[in-house]
Design a protein around this motif. Structure first.
Motif, PDB file in Angstrom:
ATOM      1  N   LYS A 138       0.830  -1.209   0.000  1.00  0.00           N
ATOM      2  CA  LYS A 138       0.000   0.000   0.000  1.00  0.00           C
ATOM      3  C   LYS A 138       0.864   1.258   0.000  1.00  0.00           C
ATOM      4  O   LYS A 138       0.561   2.240  -0.681  1.00  0.00           O
ATOM      5  CB  LYS A 138      -0.935  -0.003   1.211  1.00  0.00           C
ATOM      6  N   ARG A 139       1.956   1.217   0.785  1.00  0.00           N
ATOM      7  CA  ARG A 139       2.858   2.375   0.821  1.00  0.00           C
ATOM      8  C   ARG A 139       3.521   2.598  -0.534  1.00  0.00           C
ATOM      9  O   ARG A 139       3.711   3.734  -0.982  1.00  0.00           O
ATOM     10  CB  ARG A 139       3.918   2.180   1.907  1.00  0.00           C
ATOM     11  N   ILE A 140       3.868   1.502  -1.205  1.00  0.00           N
ATOM     12  CA  ILE A 140       4.496   1.607  -2.524  1.00  0.00           C
ATOM     13  C   ILE A 140       3.519   2.208  -3.532  1.00  0.00           C
ATOM     14  O   ILE A 140       3.893   3.063  -4.342  1.00  0.00           O
ATOM     15  CB  ILE A 140       4.985   0.213  -2.992  1.00  0.00           C
ATOM     16  N   ILE A 141       2.251   1.767  -3.476  1.00  0.00           N
ATOM     17  CA  ILE A 141       1.236   2.299  -4.393  1.00  0.00           C
ATOM     18  C   ILE A 141       1.059   3.805  -4.180  1.00  0.00           C
ATOM     19  O   ILE A 141       0.937   4.578  -5.140  1.00  0.00           O
ATOM     20  CB  ILE A 141      -0.099   1.550  -4.206  1.00  0.00           C
ATOM     21  N   ILE A 142       1.074   4.232  -2.914  1.00  0.00           N
ATOM     22  CA  ILE A 142       0.958   5.667  -2.615  1.00  0.00           C
ATOM     23  C   ILE A 142       2.142   6.426  -3.210  1.00  0.00           C
ATOM     24  O   ILE A 142       1.981   7.483  -3.825  1.00  0.00           O
ATOM     25  CB  ILE A 142       0.872   5.896  -1.090  1.00  0.00           C
ATOM     26  N   GLY A 143       3.355   5.877  -3.027  1.00  0.00           N
ATOM     27  CA  GLY A 143       4.549   6.501  -3.602  1.00  0.00           C
ATOM     28  C   GLY A 143       4.474   6.580  -5.115  1.00  0.00           C
ATOM     29  O   GLY A 143       4.873   7.583  -5.726  1.00  0.00           O
ATOM     30  N   LEU A 144       3.954   5.522  -5.725  1.00  0.00           N
ATOM     31  CA  LEU A 144       3.803   5.473  -7.186  1.00  0.00           C
ATOM     32  C   LEU A 144       2.855   6.572  -7.669  1.00  0.00           C
ATOM     33  O   LEU A 144       3.154   7.301  -8.624  1.00  0.00           O
ATOM     34  CB  LEU A 144       3.277   4.095  -7.581  1.00  0.00           C
ATOM     35  N   ILE A 145       1.720   6.712  -6.999  1.00  0.00           N
ATOM     36  CA  ILE A 145       0.720   7.715  -7.393  1.00  0.00           C
ATOM     37  C   ILE A 145       1.276   9.129  -7.218  1.00  0.00           C
ATOM     38  O   ILE A 145       1.116   9.982  -8.093  1.00  0.00           O
ATOM     39  CB  ILE A 145      -0.575   7.533  -6.557  1.00  0.00           C
ATOM     40  N   VAL A 146       1.959   9.362  -6.080  1.00  0.00           N
ATOM     41  CA  VAL A 146       2.546  10.689  -5.835  1.00  0.00           C
ATOM     42  C   VAL A 146       3.586  11.019  -6.909  1.00  0.00           C
ATOM     43  O   VAL A 146       3.643  12.152  -7.417  1.00  0.00           O
ATOM     44  CB  VAL A 146       3.182  10.751  -4.428  1.00  0.00           C
ATOM     45  N   GLY A 147       4.410  10.028  -7.287  1.00  0.00           N
ATOM     46  CA  GLY A 147       5.418  10.242  -8.322  1.00  0.00           C
ATOM     47  C   GLY A 147       4.809  10.618  -9.653  1.00  0.00           C
ATOM     48  O   GLY A 147       5.297  11.528 -10.345  1.00  0.00           O
ATOM     49  N   ILE A 148       3.722   9.932 -10.044  1.00  0.00           N
ATOM     50  CA  ILE A 148       3.046  10.225 -11.320  1.00  0.00           C
ATOM     51  C   ILE A 148       2.445  11.632 -11.296  1.00  0.00           C
ATOM     52  O   ILE A 148       2.576  12.405 -12.254  1.00  0.00           O
ATOM     53  CB  ILE A 148       1.950   9.174 -11.598  1.00  0.00           C
ATOM     54  N   ILE A 149       1.798  11.989 -10.179  1.00  0.00           N
ATOM     55  CA  ILE A 149       1.172  13.312 -10.058  1.00  0.00           C
ATOM     56  C   ILE A 149       2.224  14.413 -10.156  1.00  0.00           C
ATOM     57  O   ILE A 149       2.040  15.410 -10.869  1.00  0.00           O
ATOM     58  CB  ILE A 149       0.388  13.417  -8.729  1.00  0.00           C
ATOM     59  N   LEU A 150       3.342  14.240  -9.449  1.00  0.00           N
ATOM     60  CA  LEU A 150       4.409  15.245  -9.489  1.00  0.00           C
ATOM     61  C   LEU A 150       4.981  15.398 -10.893  1.00  0.00           C
ATOM     62  O   LEU A 150       5.248  16.509 -11.353  1.00  0.00           O
ATOM     63  CB  LEU A 150       5.525  14.861  -8.514  1.00  0.00           C
ATOM     64  N   ALA A 151       5.174  14.255 -11.595  1.00  0.00           N
ATOM     65  CA  ALA A 151       5.751  14.296 -12.944  1.00  0.00           C
ATOM     66  C   ALA A 151       4.835  15.020 -13.923  1.00  0.00           C
ATOM     67  O   ALA A 151       5.312  15.720 -14.833  1.00  0.00           O
ATOM     68  CB  ALA A 151       6.029  12.884 -13.435  1.00  0.00           C
ATOM     69  N   ILE A 152       3.535  14.862 -13.751  1.00  0.00           N
ATOM     70  CA  ILE A 152       2.578  15.476 -14.682  1.00  0.00           C
ATOM     71  C   ILE A 152       2.349  16.953 -14.355  1.00  0.00           C
ATOM     72  O   ILE A 152       2.321  17.805 -15.243  1.00  0.00           O
ATOM     73  CB  ILE A 152       1.240  14.713 -14.652  1.00  0.00           C
ATOM     74  N   ILE A 153       2.205  17.271 -13.051  1.00  0.00           N
ATOM     75  CA  ILE A 153       1.844  18.636 -12.652  1.00  0.00           C
ATOM     76  C   ILE A 153       3.061  19.555 -12.561  1.00  0.00           C
ATOM     77  O   ILE A 153       3.046  20.679 -13.080  1.00  0.00           O
ATOM     78  CB  ILE A 153       1.089  18.615 -11.299  1.00  0.00           C
ATOM     79  N   VAL A 154       4.131  19.095 -11.898  1.00  0.00           N
ATOM     80  CA  VAL A 154       5.327  19.940 -11.711  1.00  0.00           C
ATOM     81  C   VAL A 154       6.574  19.173 -12.160  1.00  0.00           C
ATOM     82  O   VAL A 154       7.379  18.748 -11.329  1.00  0.00           O
ATOM     83  CB  VAL A 154       5.463  20.406 -10.247  1.00  0.00           C
ATOM     84  N   PRO A 155       6.767  18.966 -13.477  1.00  0.00           N
ATOM     85  CA  PRO A 155       7.913  18.182 -13.956  1.00  0.00           C
ATOM     86  C   PRO A 155       9.270  18.752 -13.547  1.00  0.00           C
ATOM     87  O   PRO A 155      10.220  17.997 -13.357  1.00  0.00           O
ATOM     88  CB  PRO A 155       7.743  18.218 -15.486  1.00  0.00           C
ATOM     89  N   ASN A 156       9.367  20.059 -13.386  1.00  0.00           N
ATOM     90  CA  ASN A 156      10.640  20.663 -12.974  1.00  0.00           C
ATOM     91  C   ASN A 156      11.025  20.277 -11.549  1.00  0.00           C
ATOM     92  O   ASN A 156      12.206  20.204 -11.204  1.00  0.00           O
ATOM     93  CB  ASN A 156      10.568  22.186 -13.085  1.00  0.00           C
ATOM     94  N   VAL A 157      10.016  20.048 -10.718  1.00  0.00           N
ATOM     95  CA  VAL A 157      10.262  19.592  -9.347  1.00  0.00           C
ATOM     96  C   VAL A 157      10.504  18.088  -9.331  1.00  0.00           C
ATOM     97  O   VAL A 157      11.280  17.573  -8.526  1.00  0.00           O
ATOM     98  CB  VAL A 157       9.060  19.952  -8.438  1.00  0.00           C
ATOM     99  N   ALA A 158       9.845  17.376 -10.246  1.00  0.00           N
ATOM    100  CA  ALA A 158       9.925  15.911 -10.262  1.00  0.00           C
ATOM    101  C   ALA A 158      11.329  15.407 -10.600  1.00  0.00           C
ATOM    102  O   ALA A 158      11.781  14.407 -10.045  1.00  0.00           O
ATOM    103  CB  ALA A 158       8.917  15.357 -11.263  1.00  0.00           C
ATOM    104  N   LYS A 159      12.033  16.093 -11.504  1.00  0.00           N
ATOM    105  CA  LYS A 159      13.362  15.618 -11.915  1.00  0.00           C
ATOM    106  C   LYS A 159      14.361  15.566 -10.756  1.00  0.00           C
ATOM    107  O   LYS A 159      15.042  14.553 -10.574  1.00  0.00           O
ATOM    108  CB  LYS A 159      13.891  16.479 -13.055  1.00  0.00           C
ATOM    109  N   PRO A 160      14.459  16.648  -9.938  1.00  0.00           N
ATOM    110  CA  PRO A 160      15.388  16.555  -8.796  1.00  0.00           C
ATOM    111  C   PRO A 160      15.013  15.471  -7.794  1.00  0.00           C
ATOM    112  O   PRO A 160      15.879  14.893  -7.135  1.00  0.00           O
ATOM    113  CB  PRO A 160      15.285  17.949  -8.149  1.00  0.00           C
ATOM    114  N   ILE A 161      13.707  15.168  -7.696  1.00  0.00           N
ATOM    115  CA  ILE A 161      13.256  14.127  -6.768  1.00  0.00           C
ATOM    116  C   ILE A 161      13.787  12.762  -7.194  1.00  0.00           C
ATOM    117  O   ILE A 161      13.866  11.825  -6.395  1.00  0.00           O
ATOM    118  CB  ILE A 161      11.702  14.121  -6.691  1.00  0.00           C
ATOM    119  N   GLY A 162      14.184  12.656  -8.474  1.00  0.00           N
ATOM    120  CA  GLY A 162      14.733  11.403  -8.984  1.00  0.00           C
ATOM    121  C   GLY A 162      15.933  10.910  -8.211  1.00  0.00           C
ATOM    122  O   GLY A 162      16.275   9.720  -8.278  1.00  0.00           O
TER     123      GLY A 162
END
Length: 411
Positions: free
Chosen positions: A15-39
């Motif tokens: 369940k925790r992994i699924i939450i992380g997966l969803i948060v990652g997808i949302i960040l990549a779509i909405i704020v891609p500039n923030v998502a790249k450093p999170i990589g």
């Protein structure tokens, strides 16, 4: 904050992994500039798994072999046969599927003047050289064949060592298993980083372009997991195979899907074997061994991508050569690393069977890395869950012969 952390820790890892997966997808779509450093979180997670996995396999196998008592019954022979049979059948499934649903790739220059000669000597030579590799080099390069060989030899040499020495090795093994569990607990953050960076950098359309190839790869893996493996299970235990198959996929396959490392998933598999009531003397050897040589998913990847290159170049393949490819894929898969992307680097070996130049083969490897976000996760899930499944099948077969009742725990 304390209550929030407690509630978070009470959630299952999946369940925790699924939450992380969803948060990652949302960040990549909405704020891609923030998502790249999170990589960076994804890189740290994968790096930690890669760092601990080789030494974990080394100490697990060495400890298990050194503490094995002469005369104790194990099912290792039948497990190894099942491992090899499963890997070969996976390669065969991939070859047949590639004939029924041929796919082609978009390759660059270097694909002209292809003439097929071929042989499999190079694969066997590479495997033999990996076996005698320097142990320090094997550990640093994640050469799992070499690691396994040295662990087996040292384990045998330490069988007559004092109990204090064996206890120390066992303690190291337990400590490394605990470290892997700690790392896997950070999987939700690591996966959030991996997904966010991948989608923000390449875009979801990068996967859509290779949709047909992905469907063939994942379809073969699902067919292996839900049709071929249940048939193997039923033939051996003579009862409904799906409770055991689905239990292994749920408890082992889902975790392996996200960690993308058979070697790092070893503690999860050993815990599942304990829940199934299996013999520790057997699974403490068979699970690390499976993470090294039981590579059904890798055989599928090698066969499908090789035949995709063959179709692209217009090379005709007869039935005899196809069977050789199935065997070659199985042998090559046994040399695949137990870490993410290990099977892709063996594609050039299979391509050499058809005389495909190395520069073209490496382009195919590049395609593999593009689809690797999904392909490698599914491959590892199949590989790792099958390690437990076939270990259990071998022991349950013995239970059936002895008249013992086989019960699959639901939780």
């Amino acid at each position: 904050m304390t209550n929030l952390l407690r509630r978070w820790n009470q959630l299952s890892l999946v369940k925790r992994i699924i939450i992380g997966l969803i948060v990652g997808i949302i960040l990549a779509i909405i704020v891609p500039n923030v998502a790249k450093p999170i990589g960076i979180f994804g890189s740290l997670f994968v790096g930690a798994l890669k760092a601990v996995a080789p030494i974990l396999v080394f100490f697990l196998v060495m400890s298990a072999i050194s503490q094995h008592k002469s005369g104790q019954k194990t099912n290792m022979k039948s497990i190894i046969v099942l491992y090899l049979l499963g890997t070969f059948l996976a390669g065969l499934v991939a070859v047949v599927a590639s004939f029924i649903f041929p796919v082609t790739l978009t390759l660059g220059a270097g694909a002209e003047n292809v003439s097929p000669p071929g042989g499999v000597v190079e694969v066997l030579k590479a495997l033999l050289l990996n076996i005698v590799s320097n142990p320090i080099t094997a550990l640093s390069n994640a050469n799992y064949i070499g690691i396994l060989a040295w662990a087996l030899l040292l384990g045998l040499a330490l069988k007559k060592a004092p109990e204090a020495t064996k206890t120390m090795i066992s303690n190291f093994s337990d400590a490394l298993s605990q470290i892997v569990r700690w790392v896997i607990n950070f999987a939700p953050i690591g996966i959030m980083g991996l997904v966010a960076d991948t989608i923000a950098t390449n875009g979801i359309e990068s996967l859509v372009d290779y949709g047909q190839l992905l469907l063939l790869l994942v379809g073969c893996m699902f067919f292996m997991a839900l049709v071929v493996n249940p048939i193997i299970t039923f033939i051996n235990i003579r009862q409904n195979p799906y409770p055991l198959v689905l239990k292994c996929l749920k408890d082992s396959g889902i975790t392996a899907f996200f960690t993308r490392s058979s070697a790092a998933n070893i503690p999860v598999n050993m815990n599942l074997c304990e829940k199934l009531g299996l013999d520790k003397d057997t699974y403490s050897v068979s699970i690390p061994l499976g993470a090294t040589v039981n590579m059904a998913g890798a055989a599928i990847t090698i066969s499908v991508l090789t035949l995709a290159a063959v179709n692209t170049l217009g090379i005709k393949v007869d039935i005899g050569t196809a069977l050789i490819l199935s065997l070659l894929s199985a042998v090559s898969a046994c040399g695949a690393s137990g870490v993410a992307g290990g099977s892709l680097l063996l594609i050039p070996l299979a391509c050499s069977l058809f005389g495909i130049p190395n520069d073209v083969a490496m382009q195919v490897v590049g395609v593999g890395f593009v689809v690797g976000v999904i392909q490698d996760s599914c491959e590892t899930a199949l590989n790792s869950s099958t390690d437990v499944l076939l270990t259990a099948v071998s022991e349950f077969r013995q239970w059936r012969k002895e008249g013992k009742k086989i019960v699959i725990p639901r939780k």
